[in-house]
Design a protein around this motif. Structure first.
Motif, PDB file in Angstrom:
ATOM      1  N   MET A   4       1.031  -1.338   0.135  1.00 37.08           N
ATOM      2  CA  MET A   4       0.069   0.051   0.000  1.00 37.08           C
ATOM      3  C   MET A   4       0.857   1.208  -0.022  1.00 37.08           C
ATOM      4  SD  MET A   4      -3.341  -0.772   2.250  1.00 37.08           S
ATOM      5  CE  MET A   4      -2.599  -1.559   3.853  1.00 37.08           C
ATOM      6  N   ILE A   5       2.021   1.265   0.648  1.00 36.29           N
ATOM      7  CA  ILE A   5       2.964   2.329   0.616  1.00 36.29           C
ATOM      8  C   ILE A   5       3.436   2.540  -0.860  1.00 36.29           C
ATOM      9  CG2 ILE A   5       5.053   3.054   1.575  1.00 36.29           C
ATOM     10  CD1 ILE A   5       4.313   1.906   4.133  1.00 36.29           C
ATOM     11  N   LYS A   6       3.938   1.540  -1.147  1.00 36.43           N
ATOM     12  CA  LYS A   6       4.565   1.474  -2.526  1.00 36.43           C
ATOM     13  C   LYS A   6       3.294   2.046  -3.689  1.00 36.43           C
ATOM     14  CE  LYS A   6       7.345  -1.361  -4.074  1.00 36.43           C
ATOM     15  NZ  LYS A   6       7.751  -2.936  -4.629  1.00 36.43           N
ATOM     16  N   THR A   7       2.278   1.500  -3.430  1.00 35.33           N
ATOM     17  CA  THR A   7       0.961   2.061  -4.422  1.00 35.33           C
ATOM     18  C   THR A   7       0.861   3.661  -4.046  1.00 35.33           C
ATOM     19  OG1 THR A   7      -0.036   0.079  -4.532  1.00 35.33           O
ATOM     20  CG2 THR A   7      -1.440   1.944  -4.999  1.00 35.33           C
ATOM     21  N   ALA A   8       0.806   3.849  -2.963  1.00 31.44           N
ATOM     22  CA  ALA A   8       0.353   5.438  -2.612  1.00 31.44           C
ATOM     23  C   ALA A   8       1.613   6.312  -3.181  1.00 31.44           C
ATOM     24  CB  ALA A   8       0.371   5.537  -0.969  1.00 31.44           C
ATOM     25  N   LEU A   9       2.874   5.844  -3.335  1.00 32.79           N
ATOM     26  CA  LEU A   9       3.885   6.696  -3.546  1.00 32.79           C
ATOM     27  C   LEU A   9       3.903   6.824  -5.149  1.00 32.79           C
ATOM     28  CD1 LEU A   9       6.480   5.968  -0.783  1.00 32.79           C
ATOM     29  CD2 LEU A   9       5.398   8.259  -1.406  1.00 32.79           C
ATOM     30  N   GLU A  10       3.635   5.747  -5.660  1.00 32.72           N
ATOM     31  CA  GLU A  10       3.530   5.622  -7.298  1.00 32.72           C
ATOM     32  C   GLU A  10       2.307   6.553  -7.796  1.00 32.72           C
ATOM     33  OE1 GLU A  10       2.540   1.490  -7.800  1.00 32.72           O
ATOM     34  OE2 GLU A  10       4.629   0.978  -7.536  1.00 32.72           O
ATOM     35  N   ASN A  11       1.513   7.021  -6.697  1.00 37.74           N
ATOM     36  CA  ASN A  11       0.281   8.064  -7.217  1.00 37.74           C
ATOM     37  C   ASN A  11       0.271   9.122  -6.342  1.00 37.74           C
ATOM     38  OD1 ASN A  11      -1.191   6.285  -9.474  1.00 37.74           O
ATOM     39  ND2 ASN A  11      -0.874   4.761  -7.551  1.00 37.74           N
TER      40      ASN A  11
END
Length: 323
Positions: A221-228
Motif C-alpha cells: 500500500m505504501i508503494k502504491t500510494a507513492l506511485e500515485n
C-alpha cells in the motif's frame, strides 16, 4: 447500485467532489478508502449524489459505511438527494443482495443522523448500535504536537530534545511536498519490514502468518500510494541521520482542517535514539495549514495504544456498528 473496486479513474472524479467539511474519521479519507480496499474487501458505488461503501470483515467491520455526500457537479440528476434518499437506496440494495441492513465505522454524529432519518422515515425499523474501542481514531491538535508545551508533553519534549542533542548538526527532515524523497520512503518501509520479519524469525517478537501477510500488504500500500503521490496529493516526510533515511511518515487530506497520517515507520537503531518522537514533531511543524492530525486506530495492539495515548489525543473518535 453497481458495486466495484474503486479505480484510479473514479478516484480522480471523486477527489474534487467529495463533501468533506465535517469529516474527521480516517475511513472517510479518499486515499484511505482506495488503499485499504483489499485489506477490508471494500466495494464502492457512486449513486444519486453519494459515495457508498460496503465492507466485508469482522463483525465490527461488516456493513455499509455512512453515505458520503458528493457536490452537485458529481451528480447526473437535477434532484437534490438527501440522506433519507441514501438510506432508501441502501435498504433497496440490501434487499436485492439478500443481506442485512447493517452499518459500520460510523462516528457518533453520523450514527445520530442515521437514527433521525430512520425514526422519521422508516418507523418500523430500529438499529441497535455497539462500539469497539479498537476502532477509535486518535485525533490530535497539530499545534500542540508541534509545540510540545507544558507538563502534558514534558516527556515527549525531552525525547525530542535528546534526539536534537545526540544528532546535532547531523540530522535533517525533508518534506514530501518540497523534495523528491519517494525512494527514501520506500527504503525505510522495506528496511522496517525486514527488521520485523527478522525479529519474528529469531523469536524476538511474535508474528502469526496472518500478521506477516498484513505487514506485506501494508508495504504494498505504501508503494502504491507513492506511485500515485501526485494524484493522491500526499503529504509526509523523511528523517535523515548522517545523510541516511531512518524514518518516514505519509499522510493525506480528510478535509481542509484534518490530515490523516496513514503510515509512520522508523528503523530500530534510530528509534532507540528518539527518532519516532522527532519525526512526529518535525511533521507536525511542516503541515501548519491543518488543525488536526488523525493518527488512526490502534487495532487493539497494546504497545500501539500506549504510544498513541502518550501523545494525549484531543479527540478519541468512536466508531459505531450495528448488530
Amino acid at each position: 447500485m453497481n458495486w466495484s473496486v474503486l479505480t484510479l479513474k473514479e478516484f480522480h472524479c471523486l477527489k474534487d467532489c467529495l463533501v468533506t467539511d465535517d469529516l474527521l474519521g480516517s475511513d472517510s479519507a479518499l486515499v484511505s478508502i482506495f488503499l485499504l480496499q483489499k485489506k477490508y474487501d471494500t466495494k464502492t458505488a457512486i449513486h444519486d449524489g453519494f459515495l457508498f461503501r460496503y465492507y466485508t470483515g469482522a463483525e465490527n467491520r461488516t456493513g455499509y459505511g455512512f453515505p458520503l455526500k458528493l457536490c452537485e457537479k458529481a451528480s447526473d440528476s437535477q434532484k437534490e438527494h438527501t440522506l433519507a434518499d441514501a438510506v432508501s437506496s441502501i435498504i433497496e440494495d440490501a434487499k436485492s443482495h439478500n443481506r442485512a441492513v447493517k452499518f459500520c465505522l460510523l462516528t457518533e454524529s453520523q450514527k445520530n443522523a442515521l437514527d433521525s432519518v430512520i425514526t422519521a422515515q422508516f418507523q418500523n425499523r430500529a438499529i441497535e448500535w455497539r462500539t469497539n474501542r479498537d476502532d477509535c481514531d486518535y485525533i490530535y491538535s497539530r499545534e500542540k504536537l508541534a509545540a510540545l508545551q507544558g507538563k502534558t508533553y514534558h516527556k515527549k519534549k525531552n525525547h525530542v530534545s535528546r534526539f536534537l542533542r545526540n544528532y546535532e548538526g547531523n540530522w535533517e527532515f525533508r518534506s514530501l511536498n518540497l523534495c523528491s524523497i519517494a525512494d527514501d520512503m520506500i527504503f525505510v518501509a522495506e528496511k522496517w519490514l525486514d527488521e520485523r520479519l527478522e525479529a519474528a524469525k529469531n523469536g524476538e517478537i511474535a508474528l502469526s502468518d496472518d500478521e506477516k501477510s498484513v505487514l506485506r500488504l501494508e508495504h504494498q500500500m505504501i508503494k502504491t500510494a507513492l506511485e500515485n503521490k501526485d494524484d493522491f496529493a500526499l503529504d509526509g516526510g523523511v528523517l535523515y541521520i548522517h545523510g541516511k533515511a531512518v524514518a518516514m511518515t505519509l499522510a493525506s487530506k480528510i478535509s481542509e482542517k484534518t490530515l490523516d497520517v496513514h503510515f509512520e515507520k522508523c528503523l530500530s537503531e534510530a528509534a532507540a535514539g528518539g527518532a519516532y518522537a522527532a519525526i512526529n514533531w518535525c511533521f507536525a511543524n511542516s503541515c501548519d495549514s491543518y488543525e488536526f492530525l488523525n493518527r488512526e486506530e490502534d487495532m487493539g495492539v497494546e504497545g500501539l495504544r500506549k504510544a498513541k495515548l502518550s501523545y494525549h489525543p484531543d479527540i478519541l473518535l468512536e466508531k459505531f456498528y450495528s448488530v
